[in-house]
Design a protein around this motif. Structure first.
Motif, short mmCIF file in Angstrom:
data_model
loop_
_atom_site.label_atom_id
_atom_site.label_comp_id
_atom_site.label_asym_id
_atom_site.label_seq_id
_atom_site.Cartn_x
_atom_site.Cartn_y
_atom_site.Cartn_z
N PHE A 36 39.57 36.09 28.10
CA PHE A 36 39.22 37.49 28.35
C PHE A 36 38.80 38.15 27.04
CE2 PHE A 36 40.34 37.45 32.67
CZ PHE A 36 41.48 36.69 32.81
N GLY A 40 41.88 43.23 24.64
CA GLY A 40 42.63 43.37 25.89
C GLY A 40 44.05 42.83 25.74
N PRO A 41 44.84 42.85 26.83
CA PRO A 41 46.26 42.45 26.74
C PRO A 41 46.47 40.98 26.39
CG PRO A 41 45.59 42.82 29.02
CD PRO A 41 44.47 43.33 28.17
N SER A 42 45.65 40.09 26.93
CA SER A 42 45.81 38.66 26.62
C SER A 42 45.51 38.42 25.14
CB SER A 42 44.86 37.82 27.48
OG SER A 42 45.07 38.09 28.85
N HIS A 92 47.22 32.87 32.41
CA HIS A 92 48.27 33.56 33.11
C HIS A 92 48.17 33.33 34.61
CE1 HIS A 92 45.24 36.54 34.03
NE2 HIS A 92 45.33 37.26 32.94
N ALA A 156 39.26 42.58 35.51
CA ALA A 156 38.72 41.60 34.58
C ALA A 156 38.02 40.48 35.34
CB ALA A 156 39.83 41.04 33.71
N SER A 160 41.37 37.72 38.40
CA SER A 160 42.14 38.16 37.23
C SER A 160 43.38 38.92 37.69
CB SER A 160 41.27 39.08 36.36
OG SER A 160 40.97 40.27 37.07
N ALA A 161 44.30 39.14 36.76
CA ALA A 161 45.56 39.82 37.11
C ALA A 161 45.29 41.21 37.67
CB ALA A 161 46.43 39.92 35.86
N SER A 162 44.37 41.92 37.05
CA SER A 162 44.07 43.29 37.49
C SER A 162 43.41 43.29 38.86
CB SER A 162 43.17 43.97 36.45
OG SER A 162 42.18 43.06 35.98
N GLY A 184 37.18 41.77 30.70
CA GLY A 184 38.60 41.90 30.36
C GLY A 184 39.02 43.34 30.60
N THR A 185 40.34 43.57 30.62
CA THR A 185 40.77 44.97 30.84
C THR A 185 40.73 45.77 29.55
OG1 THR A 185 43.03 44.12 30.81
CG2 THR A 185 42.11 44.68 32.96
N GLN A 203 47.86 45.66 33.25
CA GLN A 203 49.09 45.19 32.62
C GLN A 203 49.67 46.35 31.82
OE1 GLN A 203 48.76 41.21 30.67
NE2 GLN A 203 46.77 41.19 31.69
C1 MLT Z 1 42.80 40.67 29.86
O1 MLT Z 1 43.28 40.22 28.84
O2 MLT Z 1 41.76 41.29 29.90
C2 MLT Z 1 43.59 40.50 31.14
O3 MLT Z 1 44.47 39.50 31.06
C3 MLT Z 1 42.72 40.54 32.27
C4 MLT Z 1 43.35 40.46 33.61
O4 MLT Z 1 43.69 39.38 34.01
O5 MLT Z 1 43.47 41.48 34.27
#
Ligand code: MLT
Length: 324
Positions: A36, A40-42, A92, A156, A160-162, A184-185, A203
């Motif tokens: 990503f 962003g968070p990762s 993730h 993302a 993705s997680a979001s 990415g977020t 996140q």
């Molecule tokens: C990111 O780092 O952008 C996130 O992990 C993206 C996501 O999975 O929402």
């Protein structure tokens, strides 16, 4: 020299070379592929850990942001790289579980990768742009329901997680969202602060500083208990959305075939970083929760990933997510 003898000699030499390479590992910089966008968070978590892992390994850790398709392109880059420990993949729940149910991947998330270590996790948080006339989750949902068109929700990318969290939010509210995919977020957050999109189910680690700064609104976290780093933000249960729970866990993987000694070495370096008090402080300050000490073996991540695949794939396949 007779053929069988020659072949045996070659095999011995090859084994000796691999064995000594594993013993000397690492002898050059290691690349960690973050699937990503930077910022962003990762990326943020991996840069904090990478700084400390380089001390433990005595080698530079390079972060490479290879983005796209909900992170599946970055994971593919790792799967198809040399199994020598010099290319590691960050991932993730989205990249190493959800994507397997959503995309036709040209790799197998379990068979083509070796787990190294489980990394910190964090709950998701429902956040909106400041222009949204809502001060509580209930008011946000009423506002979303009052709109003629679906609201623009940053993600993302599919899987993705979001995005997975957005699907969960739709399921528990009965709302429809218009997803706006970013790499990415991190970049999605820039547009939320600028009011270009309406919300993200993000996140906590990515949103917490913006919420603290008052540049966006935070409504609820998807955990059974409030986050120690954000005790002013209610849980979804408290805010009137009972059962909306999702914790995003992360991990590190290498390509299948990477020597066990090298996986052990990388695992030890990551555990050393996770147990470093100043690293923990930085990560906990942005809402990340440390994995349990008895869950830090490569095996533990492998078992957890398989359990999560068994849990999430039926739901995600039933959701029949369309990927462009
Ligand atoms: C990111 O780092 O952008 C996130 O992990 C993206 C996501 O999975 O929402």
């Amino acid at each position: 020299m007779k053929k069988p003898l020659f072949a045996a000699l070659i095999a011995t030499l090859a084994f000796a070379t691999t064995a000594s390479a594993a013993e000397k590992f690492p002898t050059r910089p290691i690349t960690v592929v973050v699937p990503f966008a930077a910022g962003g968070p990762s990326d943020a978590m991996m840069r904090i850990l990478g700084e400390r892992m380089k001390v433990a390994l005595g080698e530079t850790i390079l972060i490479e942001n290879t983005t796209g398709a909900g992170g599946s392109i970055g994971v593919g880059r790792v799967v198809h790289s040399a199994a020598d420990g010099y290319t590691i993949g960050f991932g993730h729940l989205g990249t190493h579980v959800a994507n397997g149910a959503i995309y036709k991947l040209n790799y197998d998330l379990v068979a083509d990768l070796e787990p190294i270590v489980l990394l910190p996790s964090n709950p998701m948080i429902v956040v909106s742009k400041n222009a949204v006339p809502a001060k509580s989750l209930k008011e946000l949902i009423d506002w979303l329901k009052s709109r003629p068109q679906p609201a623009a929700a940053g993600t993302a990318g599919a899987g993705s997680a979001s995005h997975v969290a957005g699907l969960g939010f739709e399921a528990v509210t009965g709302l429809k969202l218009q997803y706006v995919p970013y790499r990415g977020t991190g970049p999605a957050m820039n547009d939320l602060v600028a009011g270009q999109i309406d919300l993200i189910v993000d996140q906590l680690s990515n949103s917490i500083n913006q919420v603290r700064a008052g540049t966006i609104r935070g409504y609820a976290v998807t955990d059974a208990k409030r986050a120690e780093s954000a005790t002013d933000i209610p849980t979804a249960d408290e805010a009137g959305l009972p059962g909306f729970h999702m914790t995003l866990w992360s991990g590190l993987w290498v390509p299948k075939g990477t020597p066990k000694e090298i996986i052990t070495r990388l695992n030890a370096a990551a555990v050393e970083a996770l147990n470093d008090p100043s690293v923990r402080k930085q990560l906990e300050n942005i809402g990340l929760q440390m994995p349990p000490q008895d869950q830090l073996s490569p095996q533990a991540l492998g078992d957890w990933q398989k359990a999560e695949i068994a849990k999430w794939w039926p739901m995600l396949k039933a959701a029949n997510v369309k990927v462009e």
